[in-house]
Design an enzyme around this catalytic site. Structure first.
Site, PDB file in Angstrom:
ATOM      1  N   SER A 122      14.648 -24.479 -14.490  1.00 64.74           N
ATOM      2  CA  SER A 122      13.710 -24.804 -15.579  1.00 64.74           C
ATOM      3  C   SER A 122      12.730 -25.891 -15.151  1.00 64.74           C
ATOM      4  CB  SER A 122      14.454 -25.212 -16.853  1.00 64.74           C
ATOM      5  OG  SER A 122      15.268 -26.337 -16.608  1.00 64.74           O
ATOM      6  N   ARG A 148       5.015  -5.642 -16.575  1.00 58.98           N
ATOM      7  CA  ARG A 148       6.403  -5.612 -17.049  1.00 58.98           C
ATOM      8  C   ARG A 148       7.056  -6.989 -16.963  1.00 58.98           C
ATOM      9  NH1 ARG A 148       8.850  -0.618 -17.216  1.00 58.98           N
ATOM     10  NH2 ARG A 148      10.526  -1.750 -18.241  1.00 58.98           N
ATOM     11  N   ARG A 159       7.407 -10.257 -18.149  1.00 61.19           N
ATOM     12  CA  ARG A 159       7.017 -10.765 -19.465  1.00 61.19           C
ATOM     13  C   ARG A 159       6.539 -12.199 -19.491  1.00 61.19           C
ATOM     14  NH1 ARG A 159      12.270  -7.781 -21.754  1.00 61.19           N
ATOM     15  NH2 ARG A 159      12.691  -7.893 -19.515  1.00 61.19           N
ATOM     16  N   SER A 186     -11.939  -4.710 -19.388  1.00 59.63           N
ATOM     17  CA  SER A 186     -11.742  -3.747 -20.477  1.00 59.63           C
ATOM     18  C   SER A 186     -12.405  -2.421 -20.137  1.00 59.63           C
ATOM     19  CB  SER A 186     -12.342  -4.300 -21.770  1.00 59.63           C
ATOM     20  OG  SER A 186     -12.384  -3.276 -22.744  1.00 59.63           O
ATOM     21  N   ASN A 195       4.047 -19.532 -14.653  1.00 63.55           N
ATOM     22  CA  ASN A 195       4.648 -20.767 -14.135  1.00 63.55           C
ATOM     23  C   ASN A 195       5.454 -20.435 -12.877  1.00 63.55           C
ATOM     24  OD1 ASN A 195       7.479 -20.294 -14.793  1.00 63.55           O
ATOM     25  ND2 ASN A 195       6.924 -20.621 -16.948  1.00 63.55           N
ATOM     26  N   ARG A 252       8.514 -20.716 -12.023  1.00 56.22           N
ATOM     27  CA  ARG A 252       9.783 -19.981 -12.162  1.00 56.22           C
ATOM     28  C   ARG A 252       9.498 -18.489 -12.309  1.00 56.22           C
ATOM     29  NH1 ARG A 252      14.572 -21.057 -16.631  1.00 56.22           N
ATOM     30  NH2 ARG A 252      16.213 -20.072 -15.402  1.00 56.22           N
ATOM     31  N   ARG A 304       9.585  -8.059  -6.239  1.00 53.80           N
ATOM     32  CA  ARG A 304       8.573  -7.113  -5.740  1.00 53.80           C
ATOM     33  C   ARG A 304       8.409  -7.119  -4.229  1.00 53.80           C
ATOM     34  NH1 ARG A 304       7.979  -3.382  -9.714  1.00 53.80           N
ATOM     35  NH2 ARG A 304       7.839  -4.435 -11.729  1.00 53.80           N
TER      36      ARG A 304
END
Ligand SMILES: Cc1cc2nc3c(=O)[nH]c(=O)nc-3n(C[C@H](O)[C@H](O)[C@H](O)COP(=O)(O)OP(=O)(O)OC[C@H]3O[C@@H](n4cnc5c(N)ncnc54)[C@H](O)[C@@H]3O)c2cc1C
Length: 220
Positions: free
Chosen positions: A68, A92, A94, A102, A172, A174, A183
């Protein structure tokens, strides 16, 4: 594929400057993570000689999974020359934040077509747009000896997902650690793996101690 760092956390203010050596060669982001960790135990005076350096302190934090403290620094990237297929996968995760070109407001003819890594990578300029047929691409790659997975992965670019997209993405530390850890893998899509490697390479150079345990991923 272009992946450019456009923003990264800095430290300011007396609270951190009075307790940490902010003029040291350590990255501000690494210093911030140490400051956050030391705040948990009020250990700014560094009582443990084994964790006196910033690198050793953060190595111990990472070993203990006390991640954290790595959420306080963030990095933002501008990305272009990647496919919408890649974006679907990256979104994906989050804890990343996105601002994406756009397709409702921008004429898609201004965007390139991404060439899958299996066909050499890069982009087709708009003028040379060459919408290969999905089945043709699949057969060509199979004939070249590519696996079913490699051929399907590449052929899918000839569906509209192969259209280029451009975006700003922030996360961030983390979150970025989690993304690159997942990945940069032989199982990952080749294009997102390339993006993750570029992101990790930049983050290692910007904040070496916060990413010290992941640096080896770049050699695999
Ligand atoms: C090689 C590879 C193949 C994949 N193939 C597929 C596929 O075929 N189909 C498919 O749909 N997806 C696929 N994915 C996507 C995958 O399932 C994840 O959606 C994606 O990797 C994001 O991971 P995450 O959810 O752990 O990350 P994040 O959303 O970034 O979350 C980070 C971490 O936070 C915690 N967390 C976040 N949200 C929750 C929650 N709601 N509850 C509890 N804990 C939470 C978890 O510990 C999680 O690992 C694939 C991913 C990879 C790397």
């Amino acid at each position: 594929m272009k992946v450019e760092l456009i923003g990264i956390t800095k430290t300011v203010g007396a609270a951190i400057e009075s307790k940490m050596d902010t003029s040291s060669e350590n990255a501000a982001t690494d210093t911030l993570a140490e400051f956050a960790g030391r705040t948990c135990y009020l250990s700014y005076h560094k009582p443990n000689s084994a964790t006196r350096s910033n690198a050793d302190y953060l190595a111990n934090i990472l070993k203990q999974g006390h991640e954290s403290v790595l959420e306080h620094s963030s990095a933002s990237f501008y990305v272009e020359g990647v496919s919408r297929n890649l974006l679907i996968e990256l979104e994906r995760h989050r804890f990343l934040s996105f601002s994406v070109v756009s397709t409702r407001y921008v004429d898609a003819n201004k965007l390139n077509t991404v060439i899958p890594p299996a066909f050499g990578g890069g982009v087709h300029a708009v003028e040379g747009r060459d919408w290969f047929d999905y089945n043709y691409a699949f057969k060509t790659l199979r004939d070249q000896g590519k696996t079913f997975k490699q051929a399907r992965e590449a052929a899918a670019y000839y569906l509209p997902g192969g259209l280029e997209t451009r975006f700003v993405v922030s996360g961030n530390f983390r979150a970025w650690r989690d993304v690159v850890g997942k990945r940069i893998s032989p199982q990952a899509n080749a294009e997102i793996k390339m993006l993750a490697e570029k992101v990790l390479s930049i983050l290692v150079s910007q904040s070496p101690n916060s990413f010290q345990d992941l640096k080896g991923l770049l050699d695999e």
